[in-house]
Write a protein that holds these residues in place. Structure first.
Motif, PDB file in Angstrom:
ATOM      1  N   ILE A 170       0.825  -1.185   0.021  1.00  0.00           N
ATOM      2  CA  ILE A 170       0.092   0.074  -0.033  1.00  0.00           C
ATOM      3  C   ILE A 170       0.883   1.222  -0.040  1.00  0.00           C
ATOM      4  N   VAL A 171       1.956   1.315   0.793  1.00  0.00           N
ATOM      5  CA  VAL A 171       2.683   2.439   0.774  1.00  0.00           C
ATOM      6  C   VAL A 171       3.687   2.671  -0.263  1.00  0.00           C
ATOM      7  N   THR A 172       4.160   1.708  -0.934  1.00  0.00           N
ATOM      8  CA  THR A 172       4.876   1.872  -1.931  1.00  0.00           C
ATOM      9  C   THR A 172       4.068   2.402  -3.196  1.00  0.00           C
ATOM     10  N   ALA A 173       2.860   2.054  -3.487  1.00  0.00           N
ATOM     11  CA  ALA A 173       1.909   2.401  -4.449  1.00  0.00           C
ATOM     12  C   ALA A 173       1.755   4.168  -4.060  1.00  0.00           C
ATOM     13  N   ALA A 174       1.783   4.735  -2.774  1.00  0.00           N
ATOM     14  CA  ALA A 174       1.608   6.131  -2.365  1.00  0.00           C
ATOM     15  C   ALA A 174       2.870   6.913  -2.906  1.00  0.00           C
ATOM     16  N   HIS A 175       4.141   6.223  -2.610  1.00  0.00           N
ATOM     17  CA  HIS A 175       5.287   6.920  -3.060  1.00  0.00           C
ATOM     18  C   HIS A 175       6.405   6.175  -3.127  1.00  0.00           C
ATOM     19  N   PRO A 176       7.287   6.641  -4.151  1.00  0.00           N
ATOM     20  CA  PRO A 176       8.363   5.565  -4.706  1.00  0.00           C
ATOM     21  C   PRO A 176       9.523   5.508  -3.647  1.00  0.00           C
ATOM     22  N   TRP A 177       9.626   6.532  -2.641  1.00  0.00           N
ATOM     23  CA  TRP A 177      10.784   6.490  -1.620  1.00  0.00           C
ATOM     24  C   TRP A 177      10.417   5.366  -0.818  1.00  0.00           C
ATOM     25  N   PHE A 178       9.235   4.556  -0.559  1.00  0.00           N
ATOM     26  CA  PHE A 178       8.955   3.517   0.149  1.00  0.00           C
ATOM     27  C   PHE A 178       9.414   2.175  -0.341  1.00  0.00           C
ATOM     28  N   PHE A 179       9.953   2.207  -1.533  1.00  0.00           N
ATOM     29  CA  PHE A 179      10.707   1.107  -2.330  1.00  0.00           C
ATOM     30  C   PHE A 179      11.694   0.566  -1.492  1.00  0.00           C
ATOM     31  N   ILE A 180      12.333   1.430  -0.513  1.00  0.00           N
ATOM     32  CA  ILE A 180      13.372   0.923   0.412  1.00  0.00           C
ATOM     33  C   ILE A 180      12.845  -0.336   1.112  1.00  0.00           C
ATOM     34  N   PHE A 181      11.488  -0.372   1.667  1.00  0.00           N
ATOM     35  CA  PHE A 181      10.927  -1.525   2.380  1.00  0.00           C
ATOM     36  C   PHE A 181      11.031  -2.779   1.553  1.00  0.00           C
ATOM     37  N   SER A 182      11.084  -2.679   0.283  1.00  0.00           N
ATOM     38  CA  SER A 182      10.830  -3.890  -0.696  1.00  0.00           C
ATOM     39  C   SER A 182      12.327  -4.308  -1.048  1.00  0.00           C
ATOM     40  N   ALA A 183      13.217  -3.467  -0.761  1.00  0.00           N
ATOM     41  CA  ALA A 183      14.729  -3.947  -1.158  1.00  0.00           C
ATOM     42  C   ALA A 183      15.321  -5.388  -0.936  1.00  0.00           C
ATOM     43  N   ALA A 184      14.746  -5.937   0.183  1.00  0.00           N
ATOM     44  CA  ALA A 184      15.143  -7.242   0.404  1.00  0.00           C
ATOM     45  C   ALA A 184      14.542  -8.173  -0.296  1.00  0.00           C
ATOM     46  N   GLY A 185      13.313  -8.023  -0.788  1.00  0.00           N
ATOM     47  CA  GLY A 185      12.484  -9.012  -1.835  1.00  0.00           C
ATOM     48  C   GLY A 185      12.922  -8.670  -3.105  1.00  0.00           C
ATOM     49  N   THR A 186      13.431  -7.487  -3.522  1.00  0.00           N
ATOM     50  CA  THR A 186      13.831  -7.358  -5.082  1.00  0.00           C
ATOM     51  C   THR A 186      15.430  -7.955  -5.050  1.00  0.00           C
ATOM     52  N   LEU A 187      16.100  -7.810  -3.987  1.00  0.00           N
ATOM     53  CA  LEU A 187      17.456  -8.614  -4.171  1.00  0.00           C
ATOM     54  C   LEU A 187      17.207 -10.096  -4.203  1.00  0.00           C
ATOM     55  N   CYS A 188      16.514 -10.418  -3.632  1.00  0.00           N
ATOM     56  CA  CYS A 188      16.103 -12.076  -3.456  1.00  0.00           C
ATOM     57  C   CYS A 188      15.421 -12.539  -4.944  1.00  0.00           C
ATOM     58  N   HIS A 189      14.749 -11.690  -5.528  1.00  0.00           N
ATOM     59  CA  HIS A 189      13.956 -11.765  -6.830  1.00  0.00           C
ATOM     60  C   HIS A 189      15.223 -11.847  -7.987  1.00  0.00           C
ATOM     61  N   GLU A 190      15.801 -10.789  -7.793  1.00  0.00           N
ATOM     62  CA  GLU A 190      16.919 -10.631  -8.879  1.00  0.00           C
ATOM     63  C   GLU A 190      18.088 -11.636  -8.692  1.00  0.00           C
ATOM     64  N   LEU A 191      18.408 -12.026  -7.673  1.00  0.00           N
ATOM     65  CA  LEU A 191      19.359 -13.255  -7.185  1.00  0.00           C
ATOM     66  C   LEU A 191      18.733 -14.566  -7.755  1.00  0.00           C
ATOM     67  N   ALA A 192      17.492 -14.865  -7.645  1.00  0.00           N
ATOM     68  CA  ALA A 192      17.020 -16.076  -7.981  1.00  0.00           C
ATOM     69  C   ALA A 192      17.236 -15.951  -9.659  1.00  0.00           C
ATOM     70  N   HIS A 193      16.947 -14.805 -10.360  1.00  0.00           N
ATOM     71  CA  HIS A 193      17.130 -14.940 -11.974  1.00  0.00           C
ATOM     72  C   HIS A 193      18.639 -15.363 -12.170  1.00  0.00           C
ATOM     73  N   PHE A 194      19.399 -14.557 -11.450  1.00  0.00           N
ATOM     74  CA  PHE A 194      20.797 -14.728 -11.883  1.00  0.00           C
ATOM     75  C   PHE A 194      21.443 -16.113 -11.443  1.00  0.00           C
ATOM     76  N   SER A 195      21.030 -16.690 -10.328  1.00  0.00           N
ATOM     77  CA  SER A 195      21.474 -17.751  -9.985  1.00  0.00           C
ATOM     78  C   SER A 195      21.069 -18.891 -11.067  1.00  0.00           C
ATOM     79  N   VAL A 196      19.747 -19.050 -11.269  1.00  0.00           N
ATOM     80  CA  VAL A 196      19.372 -19.928 -12.226  1.00  0.00           C
ATOM     81  C   VAL A 196      19.689 -19.758 -13.425  1.00  0.00           C
ATOM     82  N   GLY A 197      19.878 -18.576 -13.764  1.00  0.00           N
ATOM     83  CA  GLY A 197      20.539 -18.331 -15.267  1.00  0.00           C
ATOM     84  C   GLY A 197      21.835 -18.753 -15.272  1.00  0.00           C
ATOM     85  N   LEU A 198      22.577 -18.442 -14.252  1.00  0.00           N
ATOM     86  CA  LEU A 198      24.082 -19.129 -14.054  1.00  0.00           C
ATOM     87  C   LEU A 198      24.360 -20.599 -14.214  1.00  0.00           C
ATOM     88  N   LEU A 199      23.323 -21.232 -13.384  1.00  0.00           N
ATOM     89  CA  LEU A 199      23.162 -22.727 -13.472  1.00  0.00           C
ATOM     90  C   LEU A 199      22.953 -23.290 -14.746  1.00  0.00           C
TER      91      LEU A 199
END
Length: 194
Positions: A45-74
């Motif tokens: 809800i709060v990230t839809a209100a203002h882009p600065w709240f993306f900081i709260f989803s940083a751990a999820g973004t890191l895991c999302h992109e690491l999943a792409h990276f790891s499987v792509g590497l394998l």
């Protein structure tokens, strides 16, 4: 009182033997993940209100992109770029990206749909924390803060789904193999009802 005993003691005596122990384990894991799911909803809800709240989803973004990276590497997709810096793309935000140099029909779907693996993190943490007697404490609060973004990041983006379509020959190969086996070796499928 253990969680398993508490779970089975709340049931009527007639139903208690019918619910297997894993049912109580699953209920305990679900109960453990409720605060993370609630926090994920609040972050959404709060990230839809203002882009600065993306900081709260940083751990999820890191895991999302690491999943792409790891499987792509394998699978030989050769990742050449990795970013978790949010960028404005028209009317939307791109929170992160991974680029590949060798994305082919055989590795496109696994690499593009790899974020589904992120969902295993909250499930594994809940399983670990609910073994035996457990109480929600300060360590669980920290885990809630780390697990909530994972619920927002496990779903592949529209670009991921578009890239996954490159692997459509796999579906054809799998279905053809099953049809050939069924035709020539019906005894392999004697326990399967179609």
């Amino acid at each position: 009182m253990s969680v398993l005993h508490a779970c089975t003691s709340m049931l009527p005596p007639m139903l208690s033997p019918l619910l297997p122990a894993w049912g109580c384990d699953m209920a305990a894991m679900g109960l453990y993940l409720v605060p993370s799911l609630a926090l994920a909803f609040l972050i959404w809800i709060v990230t839809a209100a203002h882009p600065w709240f993306f900081i709260f989803s940083a751990a999820g973004t890191l895991c999302h992109e690491l999943a792409h990276f790891s499987v792509g590497l394998l699978l030989g997709a050769k990742p050449v770029g990795f970013s978790i810096m949010p960028r404005r793309r028209g009317r939307t935000w791109e929170l992160g990206s991974v680029t590949f140099a060798n994305l082919r029909w055989y590795n496109a779907a696994p690499a593009a749909l790899a974020p589904f693996l992120v969902l295993l993190l909250p499930l594994a943490a809940a399983w670990w924390r609910t073994r035996g007697d457990w109480r929600f404490g300060p360590a669980d609060l920290a885990l809630t803060l780390l697990l909530a973004p994972q619920f927002l990041s496990f779903w592949p983006s529209p670009v991921d789904w578009k890239l996954a379509r490159r692997s459509w020959p796999w579906l054809l190969i799998v279905l053809t193999t099953i049809a050939i086996l069924y035709w020539f070796q019906p005894s392999l499928f004697r326990y399967v009802n179609f």
